[in-house]
Scaffold this motif. Structure first.
Motif, short mmCIF file in Angstrom:
data_model
loop_
_atom_site.label_atom_id
_atom_site.label_comp_id
_atom_site.label_asym_id
_atom_site.label_seq_id
_atom_site.Cartn_x
_atom_site.Cartn_y
_atom_site.Cartn_z
N GLN A 132 28.30 25.59 -3.34
CA GLN A 132 28.75 25.34 -4.71
C GLN A 132 30.22 24.95 -4.81
O GLN A 132 30.64 24.35 -5.80
N ALA A 133 31.02 25.31 -3.80
CA ALA A 133 32.44 24.98 -3.83
C ALA A 133 32.96 24.91 -2.40
O ALA A 133 32.41 25.57 -1.51
N GLU A 135 36.89 24.15 -0.08
CA GLU A 135 38.32 23.86 -0.05
C GLU A 135 38.71 23.69 1.41
O GLU A 135 38.33 24.49 2.25
N GLU A 147 42.71 32.95 -6.09
CA GLU A 147 42.10 31.71 -6.59
C GLU A 147 40.65 31.63 -6.14
O GLU A 147 39.78 31.17 -6.89
N LEU A 148 40.36 32.09 -4.93
CA LEU A 148 38.98 32.12 -4.45
C LEU A 148 38.13 33.02 -5.34
O LEU A 148 37.00 32.66 -5.71
N ARG A 150 38.61 33.65 -8.48
CA ARG A 150 38.41 32.94 -9.75
C ARG A 150 37.27 31.94 -9.62
O ARG A 150 36.42 31.83 -10.50
N LYS A 151 37.22 31.23 -8.49
CA LYS A 151 36.15 30.25 -8.28
C LYS A 151 34.79 30.93 -8.17
O LYS A 151 33.79 30.42 -8.68
N ALA A 154 33.72 31.87 -11.66
CA ALA A 154 33.31 30.67 -12.40
C ALA A 154 31.93 30.21 -11.95
O ALA A 154 31.07 29.89 -12.79
N ALA A 155 31.69 30.17 -10.65
CA ALA A 155 30.38 29.74 -10.13
C ALA A 155 29.28 30.69 -10.57
O ALA A 155 28.19 30.25 -10.96
N CYS A 166 33.02 25.79 -16.84
CA CYS A 166 34.31 26.48 -16.90
C CYS A 166 35.43 25.46 -16.73
O CYS A 166 35.51 24.78 -15.70
#
Length: 187
Positions: A132-133, A135, A147-148, A150-151, A154-155, A166
């Motif tokens: 899904q994400a 980096e 930040e991870l 937060r992701k 959001a996912a 989001c």
């Protein structure tokens, strides 16, 4: 590199986790959220700062039904030695996967050609085993576990709330968007 929305590929590996060597495969990933946290090598400089940062958030990730798999092309024996000799790495309770064959690193497309080392890369996998994400950063750029987190939130929110997205800088509890014709040109 079209890996977003693709399913993780089969693998078998041995990991060091909480004082034990354990065999894992892609089957161990499915059914929960997972983070694959690739890094170049044990006993280096930026890597322990990142791994320690994730370790500081591991308990919170576990409460969110997220498992963490750190991966390098070192062996599980090297992971144990590093865990036993470094205060920062010693606090890690998540999987430290030995990928000396490069199977997992190549499956995710983050093997440095001709070096046998993984890029500094992070992948967020949903309970269906779908990416899904992601980096990927350059060698000298460390990642941020906040930040991870937060992701991940959001996912997980988007998965639970189809039809909502989001926006940038979204934090848990903040307003989301419901894409529609009415929003076109108004954001």
């Amino acid at each position: 590199m079209g890996v977003i929305n693709s399913e993780i590929k089969p693998f078998n590996a041995t990991a060091f986790k909480q004082g034990e060597f354990v065999d894992i495969s892609e089957a161990d990933v499915k059914g929960k959220w997972a983070i694959f946290f690739f890094y170049p090598a044990d006993f280096t400089f930026v890597c322990p700062t990142e791994l320690g940062d994730v370790a500081d958030h591991y308990e919170e990730l576990q409460k969110m039904d997220v498992e963490v798999f750190s991966v390098s092309t070192d062996t599980h024996f090297t992971h144990k030695a590093w865990h036993d000799s470094s205060e920062t790495i010693g606090k890690i309770n998540y999987y430290m996967v030995g990928d000396q064959t490069g199977t997992i690193t190549n499956n995710f497309g983050v093997m440095r050609e001709g070096q046998g080392l993984a890029d500094r890369a992070t992948f967020l996998i949903d309970p269906d085993g779908v990416i899904q994400a992601m980096e990927i950063t350059a060698e000298g750029i460390g990642r941020d576990a906040t930040e991870l987190m937060r992701k991940v939130k959001a996912a997980q929110y988007v998965r639970k709330h189809p039809g909502e997205v989001c926006p940038a800088k979204w934090q848990e509890g903040e307003e989301t968007l419901a894409p529609s014709l009415d929003l076109v040109g108004k954001i």
